[in-house]
Write a protein that holds these residues in place. Structure first.
Motif, PDB file in Angstrom:
ATOM      1  N   ARG A 161     -13.963  12.183  15.274  1.00 50.26           N
ATOM      2  CA  ARG A 161     -14.780  11.231  14.521  1.00 50.26           C
ATOM      3  C   ARG A 161     -13.974  10.647  13.362  1.00 50.26           C
ATOM      4  N   TYR A 162     -13.982   9.318  13.278  1.00 47.01           N
ATOM      5  CA  TYR A 162     -13.287   8.602  12.202  1.00 47.01           C
ATOM      6  C   TYR A 162     -14.332   7.952  11.306  1.00 47.01           C
ATOM      7  N   ASN A 163     -14.271   8.236  10.016  1.00 44.00           N
ATOM      8  CA  ASN A 163     -15.156   7.598   9.049  1.00 44.00           C
ATOM      9  C   ASN A 163     -14.328   7.075   7.888  1.00 44.00           C
ATOM     10  N   GLY A 164     -14.449   5.796   7.625  1.00 43.72           N
ATOM     11  CA  GLY A 164     -13.737   5.175   6.517  1.00 43.72           C
ATOM     12  C   GLY A 164     -14.702   4.759   5.424  1.00 43.72           C
ATOM     13  N   HIS A 165     -14.175   4.595   4.224  1.00 46.10           N
ATOM     14  CA  HIS A 165     -14.961   4.188   3.060  1.00 46.10           C
ATOM     15  C   HIS A 165     -14.025   3.393   2.145  1.00 46.10           C
ATOM     16  N   TYR A 166     -14.317   2.102   1.962  1.00 39.05           N
ATOM     17  CA  TYR A 166     -13.519   1.241   1.091  1.00 39.05           C
ATOM     18  C   TYR A 166     -14.144   1.213  -0.298  1.00 39.05           C
ATOM     19  N   VAL A 167     -13.321   1.345  -1.321  1.00 42.61           N
ATOM     20  CA  VAL A 167     -13.779   1.211  -2.701  1.00 42.61           C
ATOM     21  C   VAL A 167     -12.982   0.070  -3.330  1.00 42.61           C
ATOM     22  N   LEU A 168     -13.675  -1.004  -3.719  1.00 43.20           N
ATOM     23  CA  LEU A 168     -13.034  -2.154  -4.340  1.00 43.20           C
ATOM     24  C   LEU A 168     -12.946  -1.868  -5.831  1.00 43.20           C
ATOM     25  N   LEU A 184      -8.901   2.876   0.502  1.00 45.70           N
ATOM     26  CA  LEU A 184      -9.531   3.188   1.778  1.00 45.70           C
ATOM     27  C   LEU A 184      -9.374   4.682   2.011  1.00 45.70           C
ATOM     28  N   HIS A 185     -10.491   5.387   2.086  1.00 46.43           N
ATOM     29  CA  HIS A 185     -10.516   6.817   2.362  1.00 46.43           C
ATOM     30  C   HIS A 185     -11.008   6.991   3.793  1.00 46.43           C
ATOM     31  N   THR A 186     -10.219   7.651   4.629  1.00 46.58           N
ATOM     32  CA  THR A 186     -10.594   7.873   6.026  1.00 46.58           C
ATOM     33  C   THR A 186     -10.561   9.366   6.318  1.00 46.58           C
ATOM     34  N   LEU A 190      -6.970  10.582   5.142  1.00 46.82           N
ATOM     35  CA  LEU A 190      -6.020   9.546   4.751  1.00 46.82           C
ATOM     36  C   LEU A 190      -6.554   8.869   3.506  1.00 46.82           C
ATOM     37  N   HIS A 191      -5.689   8.665   2.525  1.00 44.53           N
ATOM     38  CA  HIS A 191      -6.062   7.887   1.348  1.00 44.53           C
ATOM     39  C   HIS A 191      -5.036   6.773   1.209  1.00 44.53           C
ATOM     40  N   THR A 192      -5.504   5.544   1.329  1.00 41.78           N
ATOM     41  CA  THR A 192      -4.627   4.386   1.210  1.00 41.78           C
ATOM     42  C   THR A 192      -5.028   3.603  -0.029  1.00 41.78           C
ATOM     43  N   ARG A 193      -4.065   3.365  -0.905  1.00 45.09           N
ATOM     44  CA  ARG A 193      -4.269   2.566  -2.123  1.00 45.09           C
ATOM     45  C   ARG A 193      -3.561   1.239  -1.906  1.00 45.09           C
ATOM     46  N   TYR A 194      -4.326   0.145  -1.992  1.00 52.84           N
ATOM     47  CA  TYR A 194      -3.787  -1.204  -1.817  1.00 52.84           C
ATOM     48  C   TYR A 194      -3.650  -1.887  -3.174  1.00 52.84           C
ATOM     49  N   ARG A 195      -2.585  -2.671  -3.326  1.00 52.41           N
ATOM     50  CA  ARG A 195      -2.396  -3.502  -4.518  1.00 52.41           C
ATOM     51  C   ARG A 195      -2.057  -4.900  -4.041  1.00 52.41           C
ATOM     52  N   PHE A 252       0.818  -1.203   0.000  1.00 50.85           N
ATOM     53  CA  PHE A 252       0.000   0.000   0.000  1.00 50.85           C
ATOM     54  C   PHE A 252       0.855   1.257   0.000  1.00 50.85           C
ATOM     55  N   THR A 253       0.243   2.328  -0.478  1.00 51.77           N
ATOM     56  CA  THR A 253       0.765   3.679  -0.313  1.00 51.77           C
ATOM     57  C   THR A 253      -0.338   4.473   0.366  1.00 51.77           C
ATOM     58  N   ARG A 254       0.069   5.428   1.203  1.00 47.31           N
ATOM     59  CA  ARG A 254      -0.917   6.207   1.961  1.00 47.31           C
ATOM     60  C   ARG A 254      -0.491   7.674   1.923  1.00 47.31           C
ATOM     61  N   THR A 255      -1.445   8.537   1.640  1.00 46.12           N
ATOM     62  CA  THR A 255      -1.195   9.971   1.751  1.00 46.12           C
ATOM     63  C   THR A 255      -2.006  10.508   2.917  1.00 46.12           C
ATOM     64  N   MET A 256      -1.432  11.494   3.583  1.00 42.54           N
ATOM     65  CA  MET A 256      -2.103  12.167   4.698  1.00 42.54           C
ATOM     66  C   MET A 256      -2.126  13.652   4.355  1.00 42.54           C
ATOM     67  N   GLN A 257      -3.314  14.235   4.433  1.00 40.47           N
ATOM     68  CA  GLN A 257      -3.402  15.671   4.214  1.00 40.47           C
ATOM     69  C   GLN A 257      -4.394  16.281   5.182  1.00 40.47           C
TER      70      GLN A 257
END
Length: 172
Positions: free
Chosen positions: A126-133, A141-143, A154-159, A27-32
């Motif tokens: 408050r933490y809210n996540g949303h997975y997009v397959l 995974l957008h949190t 946070l945006h995490t891209r999994y491969r 994975f790669t993750r960006t934090m902004q």
């Protein structure tokens, strides 16, 4: 090794979600900040391993680089994922919160996404996540974290790592 197919409404979602997530990922993750300013980037590897019935143990490890230029920081994190029909319950599996619920998601086959059923509250943040397959070998995974103490995305891209793949580099 071929990647598991994306789950759809016509099959046993519980079994399909277990198959989809099982195995090694990079994975790669960006934090902004919510103001869109970069905070940091991370990359690493994650593994979803079978646990008890309808459960996967998740463990990630990687390196975090903050934009402040400090040296990279190593990190690890563990969660337990339990599938129950179209619901995915994620619980903390390490630290002081081990065994406590983190978030619950419902799988929406039209969006090919896990959408939050409940928000995680931590010290009024408050933490809210949303997975997009995205496809059989990628998911995002957008949190969003908002509150009096934290304000970032946070945006995490999994491969999926397939046999013969090199370790992470870039998941894009």
């Amino acid at each position: 090794m071929t990647a598991p197919r994306l789950p759809d409404a016509a099959e046993d979602l519980q079994a399909a979600l277990l198959r989809y997530f099982s195995g090694p990922w990079c994975f790669t993750r960006t934090m902004q900040g919510l103001d869109a300013l970069a905070i940091g980037e991370a990359e690493g590897e994650a593994l979803f391993q079978p646990g008890d019935a309808n459960q996967l143990h998740y463990q990630e490890s990687g390196q975090l680089r903050l934009v402040t230029g400090e040296r990279p920081l190593s990190f690890t994190r563990r969660f337990d994922y339990r599938m129950d029909g179209d619901i995915v319950q994620v619980d903390f599996a390490d630290g002081l919160q081990a065994g406590q619920p983190y978030q619950r998601y419902r799988y929406d086959p039209r969006q090919r996404a896990l959408t939050p059923v409940q928000t995680h509250l931590c010290n009024l943040d408050r933490y809210n996540g949303h997975y997009v397959l995205l496809d059989d070998t990628h998911f995002d995974l957008h949190t969003r974290i908002e509150g009096p103490h934290k304000h970032y995305l946070l945006h995490t891209r999994y491969r999926r790592l397939l046999r013969g793949d090199a370790s992470p580099a870039k998941a894009y």
